[in-house]
Scaffold this active site. Structure first.
Site, PDB file in Angstrom:
ATOM      1  N   SER A  17       0.847  -1.194   0.000  1.00 62.28           N
ATOM      2  CA  SER A  17       0.000   0.000   0.000  1.00 62.28           C
ATOM      3  C   SER A  17       0.876   1.236   0.000  1.00 62.28           C
ATOM      4  CB  SER A  17      -0.892   0.023   1.241  1.00 62.28           C
ATOM      5  OG  SER A  17      -1.393   1.340   1.414  1.00 62.28           O
ATOM      6  N   HIS A  42      -1.201  -1.230  -4.310  1.00 62.83           N
ATOM      7  CA  HIS A  42      -2.456  -0.933  -3.605  1.00 62.83           C
ATOM      8  C   HIS A  42      -2.540   0.576  -3.381  1.00 62.83           C
ATOM      9  CE1 HIS A  42      -5.935  -1.988  -1.138  1.00 62.83           C
ATOM     10  NE2 HIS A  42      -5.515  -1.075  -0.268  1.00 62.83           N
ATOM     11  N   ASP A  44      -4.727   3.623  -1.911  1.00 58.90           N
ATOM     12  CA  ASP A  44      -5.774   3.940  -0.933  1.00 58.90           C
ATOM     13  C   ASP A  44      -6.327   5.341  -1.136  1.00 58.90           C
ATOM     14  OD1 ASP A  44      -5.996   1.604   0.778  1.00 58.90           O
ATOM     15  OD2 ASP A  44      -3.929   2.020   1.369  1.00 58.90           O
ATOM     16  N   MET A  46      -8.896   8.113   0.181  1.00 62.42           N
ATOM     17  CA  MET A  46      -9.674   8.501   1.368  1.00 62.42           C
ATOM     18  C   MET A  46     -10.193   9.926   1.202  1.00 62.42           C
ATOM     19  SD  MET A  46      -7.278   6.997   4.385  1.00 62.42           S
ATOM     20  CE  MET A  46      -6.476   5.394   4.250  1.00 62.42           C
ATOM     21  N   HIS A  75      -8.442   1.129  -3.919  1.00 64.62           N
ATOM     22  CA  HIS A  75      -9.339   0.873  -2.792  1.00 64.62           C
ATOM     23  C   HIS A  75     -10.020   2.201  -2.443  1.00 64.62           C
ATOM     24  CE1 HIS A  75      -9.482  -0.106   1.838  1.00 64.62           C
ATOM     25  NE2 HIS A  75     -10.690   0.063   1.319  1.00 64.62           N
ATOM     26  N   MET A  77     -12.179   4.487  -0.375  1.00 62.44           N
ATOM     27  CA  MET A  77     -12.790   4.737   0.936  1.00 62.44           C
ATOM     28  C   MET A  77     -13.431   6.117   0.834  1.00 62.44           C
ATOM     29  SD  MET A  77      -9.658   3.221   3.187  1.00 62.44           S
ATOM     30  CE  MET A  77      -8.539   3.334   1.791  1.00 62.44           C
ATOM     31  N   MET A 146     -11.145  -6.025   5.408  1.00 65.33           N
ATOM     32  CA  MET A 146     -10.320  -5.140   6.227  1.00 65.33           C
ATOM     33  C   MET A 146      -9.901  -5.866   7.513  1.00 65.33           C
ATOM     34  SD  MET A 146     -10.023  -2.420   4.456  1.00 65.33           S
ATOM     35  CE  MET A 146      -8.994  -1.559   5.639  1.00 65.33           C
ATOM     36  N   ASP A 188      -6.529  -6.532   4.067  1.00 63.27           N
ATOM     37  CA  ASP A 188      -5.919  -5.193   4.092  1.00 63.27           C
ATOM     38  C   ASP A 188      -5.917  -4.632   5.508  1.00 63.27           C
ATOM     39  OD1 ASP A 188      -5.011  -2.663   3.481  1.00 63.27           O
ATOM     40  OD2 ASP A 188      -6.844  -2.006   2.478  1.00 63.27           O
TER      41      ASP A 188
HETATM   42  C1  DX5 Z   1      -6.239   1.447   5.657  1.00 61.71           C
HETATM   43  C2  DX5 Z   1      -5.741   1.152   4.263  1.00 61.71           C
HETATM   44  C3  DX5 Z   1      -4.642   0.129   4.196  1.00 61.71           C
HETATM   45  C4  DX5 Z   1      -3.413   0.509   4.939  1.00 61.71           C
HETATM   46  C5  DX5 Z   1      -2.645  -0.724   5.266  1.00 61.71           C
HETATM   47  O1  DX5 Z   1      -7.402   2.166   5.595  1.00 61.71           O
HETATM   48  O2  DX5 Z   1      -6.797   0.683   3.455  1.00 61.71           O
HETATM   49  O3  DX5 Z   1      -4.348  -0.195   2.849  1.00 61.71           O
HETATM   50  O4  DX5 Z   1      -2.609   1.383   4.252  1.00 61.71           O
HETATM   51  O5  DX5 Z   1      -1.563  -0.343   6.039  1.00 61.71           O
HETATM   52  P1  DX5 Z   1      -0.796  -1.307   7.019  1.00 61.71           P
HETATM   53  O6  DX5 Z   1      -0.314  -2.466   6.199  1.00 61.71           O
HETATM   54  O7  DX5 Z   1       0.283  -0.466   7.545  1.00 61.71           O
HETATM   55  O8  DX5 Z   1      -1.791  -1.744   8.058  1.00 61.71           O
HETATM   56 ZN    ZN Z   2      -6.415  -0.267   1.435  1.00 58.74          ZN
END
Ligand code: DX5
Ligand code: ZN
Length: 236
Positions: A17, A42, A44, A46, A75, A77, A146, A188
């Protein structure tokens, strides 16, 4: 053109990620994880609305796209989700997953992702029931479970994730036995070298790792060293 292999090069797929990458050097960082053996990037997204954090959007996806040939695993969010999907497809995303609570019409959103030529998936938070999968199994290429509450990297795996992984794995196998398409099971949040073995044994075939990869000390072989160790522990 990025092609998504039907089976991973090794026993599991690793998806670092970039949430934990150095954002000032993102092109270099994604090239480094690909060179170190990553199967997916990956990505993310947000929105400071669905989750209490704000990260990156389609412009950044488009900017990193020429730097790697491995698939970009977006991903989302965000809430609502639909308007962003065509923008990410155009920006070079290969996989797009979203949280079902964040879409008014889950079936329609899944169809839209596939119609745009991407693999589609649902993301289940730790407290989201697996029943969300019941009536859309045919439309899923991936289920993302998750291991932490979404919003931040570097959190600890919630232990209930393992039982939930087993439950989703059972559903996927039952679907396959009935003639259904393959569905990846990705986990994840909180994946580390000391727990990836039990995570994979519980049914995951694809593992996201943010802080574990990008925080890897150079003394331990950096990104390549930690990914080698993650794969080794996954198959023990
Ligand atoms: C959290 C993200 C993850 C996160 C994982 O909301 O979706 O992808 O970055 O990070 P680690 O591996 O550090 O838990
Ligand atoms: Zn993620």
């Amino acid at each position: 053109m990025t092609t998504i292999p039907a089976t991973p090069a090794s026993s599991i797929r690793l998806a670092p990620s970039i949430l934990s990458a150095d954002f000032a050097r993102l092109g270099e960082e994604v090239r480094a994880i690909q060179a170190a053996g990553a199967d997916l990037v990956h990505f993310d997204v947000m929105d400071n609305h669905y989750v209490p954090n704000l990260t990156i959007g389609p412009l950044v996806c488009e900017a990193i796209r020429p730097h790697v040939s491995i698939p970009i695993d977006v991903h989302l969010m965000v809430e609502p989700v639909d308007a962003l999907i065509p923008l990410f497809a155009k920006a070079g995303a290969n996989i797009i997953t979203f949280h079902p609570e964040a879409s008014r019409h889950v079936d329609r959103t899944l169809s839209m992702i596939r119609e745009l030529g991407c693999k589609a998936g649902l993301v289940l938070n730790p407290a989201t029931p697996v029943d969300w999968l019941d009536h859309v199994m045919d439309k899923l290429d991936i289920v993302l479970l998750m291991g932490v509450n979404p919003g931040f990297g570097g959190q600890k795996l919630i232990p209930g994730t393992l039982g939930k992984l087993r439950a989703v794995r059972q559903r996927i196998e039952a679907h396959r036995a009935g003639g259904g398409q393959p569905i990846w099971l990705e986990v994840d949040g909180g994946v580390k070298t000391d727990n990836i073995g039990e995570i994979v044994r519980a049914g995951a075939d694809t593992c996201v790792a943010g802080s574990a990869v990008f925080g890897a000390p150079d003394a331990d072989g950096g990104y390549a060293g930690v990914m080698r160790e993650l794969r080794r522990r996954a198959t023990l």
